[in-house]
Motif scaffolding. Structure first.
Motif, PDB file in Angstrom:
ATOM      1  N   GLY A  42       0.821  -1.205   0.000  1.00  0.00           N
ATOM      2  CA  GLY A  42       0.000   0.000   0.000  1.00  0.00           C
ATOM      3  C   GLY A  42       0.857   1.258   0.000  1.00  0.00           C
ATOM      4  O   GLY A  42       2.087   1.216   0.048  1.00  0.00           O
ATOM      5  N   GLU A  53      -3.386   6.658   4.430  1.00  0.00           N
ATOM      6  CA  GLU A  53      -2.886   5.475   3.737  1.00  0.00           C
ATOM      7  C   GLU A  53      -3.863   5.044   2.658  1.00  0.00           C
ATOM      8  O   GLU A  53      -5.072   5.241   2.787  1.00  0.00           O
ATOM      9  CB  GLU A  53      -2.681   4.309   4.710  1.00  0.00           C
ATOM     10  N   LYS A  55      -4.506   1.505   1.203  1.00  0.00           N
ATOM     11  CA  LYS A  55      -4.059   0.127   1.475  1.00  0.00           C
ATOM     12  C   LYS A  55      -4.074  -0.758   0.242  1.00  0.00           C
ATOM     13  O   LYS A  55      -3.229  -1.631   0.078  1.00  0.00           O
ATOM     14  CB  LYS A  55      -4.924  -0.464   2.583  1.00  0.00           C
TER      15      LYS A  55
END
Length: 308
Positions: A42, A53, A55
Motif C-alpha cells: 500500500g 494510507e 491500502k
C-alpha cells in the motif's frame, strides 16, 4: 472519475493518493522498488495536512491497454515524457485527457508531437513532497497543494472546469486559468533558481541571505523575464520582485530537487530548466550570462550522471 497517474514520486504519489482517498477509481504506473512496495504494502503518505494510507493500490504493469480512463496525469521527470508519449500514442483512447505536471515548459510540445492536440491539457503544480522510502510519500510544504490547469486556447472549457472541481473536492487548491502559460512561466522562473543552489550547493536561505548570491539570483530571474518577453509571455512588470519574494518565503533550509539529484550523482532536470532558458535565449539572440554559467558548470556533472 477514473484516473491513471504515471509516476508515483513526490507529486504523483500524493496526487494519486488523494484521488484514491476521495473515492475515485485510481491506478498507478510506477517502475522500480517504490512501485513494488506500493503494490505489495500500500501507499503511506505523511502530510502536513494530515497523514493517510491507501491500502489497496491498483498498479498497472504495462501501458498497452488504457481503456476507460477519463484522465491520465503524467508526473514523471521531464526527460521521460518523450518515451512515455511514444507508448501512449497507440494505447490512448480518443476521449482520454492527458495532463502533464512536470517542471519546465516543454512537456506539452513533446506530447503534441505524438498525441492529438485536443487531448493534452497543460498544467502545473506547487507542492513540496518527496519519496521518503519505498511506498512512503512525505508531503512537507504547501498545506493545500496548488494545481493550475488551462486549455492552450485559453477557453474555460467544461472538461477543464470539471477536472478543477474534482481536484478541489479532493483537497487541492486548483484553478482553471485563461493564460496557463503565464503561470507555467512564473513557476519556471522560480524553479530555475535551483540551478544557483545546485552550483553553490547551498540552501535557498543561504543563497538569498548572502548579498553577492542574492544579486546573482535577481540577475538570473531578470534574464528569464527578458526571454519570456521574447516568447510573448504577458508578464506583470513586477514578476522578478515576485520571484524574489517566492524565494524569500521558501524554507531557509530547503534545497531544490535538481540540487539533490546532482549531489547524489543522479540525472537531473537541468536541460529542462536552465538549459531551456539557454535554448530560447539563443533562438531570440538574448544574452543570459548567469543561466549560461549555471548550465555550463552543472552540465559536467550531468554528463557523468547520464554516462554519456
Amino acid at each position: 472519475m477514473r484516473f491513471l497517474v504515471i509516476g508515483a514520486g513526490g507529486v504523483g504519489g500524493y496526487l494519486g493518493g488523494k484521488l484514491a482517498q476521495n473515492g475515485h477509481d485510481l491506478h498507478f504506473y510506477s517502475r522500480g522498488e517504490h512501485g513494488r512496495a506500493m503494490k505489495e504494502n500500500g501507499l503511506r503518505v505523511s502530510s502536513v495536512d494530515g497523514d493517510f494510507e491507501v491500502k489497496d493500490v491498483q498498479m498497472l504493469s504495462t501501458l498497452n491497454d488504457l481503456h476507460g480512463y477519463d484522465c491520465i496525469f503524467l508526473t514523471t521527470k521531464a526527460d521521460e515524457v518523450e518515451s512515455l508519449a511514444m507508448e501512449l500514442k497507440d494505447a490512448l483512447q480518443q476521449d482520454t485527457l492527458v495532463v502533464p505536471l512536470q517542471n519546465g515548459l516543454t512537456s506539452e510540445e513533446t506530447l503534441w508531437r505524438f498525441l492529438p492536440y485536443e487531448q493534452v491539457l497543460p498544467g502545473m503544480c506547487k507542492i513540496y513532497s518527496k519519496v521518503e522510502a519505498p511506498g512512503h510519500i512525505s508531503h512537507f510544504g504547501w498545506n493545500k497543494p496548488m494545481i493550475h490547469l488551462g486549455e492552450d486556447s485559453g477557453e474555460l472549457s467544461e472538461r477543464l472546469l470539471q477536472l478543477v472541481q474534482v481536484l478541489n473536492d479532493c483537497g487541492f487548491d486548483a484553478h482553471a486559468e485563461e493564460d496557463i502559460w503565464l503561470h507555467k512561466w512564473i513557476k519556471f522562473m522560480y524553479i530555475c533558481s535551483g540551478g544557483l543552489t545546485s552550483v553553490t550547493q547551498s540552501s535557498f536561505g543561504e543563497v538569498r541571505s548572502y548579498r553577492p548570491s542574492r544579486k546573482m539570483l535577481e540577475a538570473l530571474f531578470t534574464e528569464i523575464y527578458h526571454v519570456g518577453r521574447g516568447k510573448m509571455i504577458n508578464w506583470e512588470a513586477d514578476v522578478v520582485e515576485l520571484a524574489m519574494k517566492m524565494v524569500d518565503n521558501t524554507m531557509y533550509e530547503a534545497t531544490s530537487s535538481m540540487q539533490r539529484d546532482i549531489r547524489d550523482g543522479k540525472p537531473s532536470e537541468l536541460e529542462f530548466l536552465n538549459g531551456t532558458v539557454l535554448k530560447y535565449a539563443y533562438e531570440l539572440d538574448i544574452h543570459v550570462p548567469v543561466n549560461e554559467m549555471i548550465y555550463r558548470c552543472l552540465s559536467v556533472r550531468e554528463h557523468y550522471a547520464r554516462k554519456e
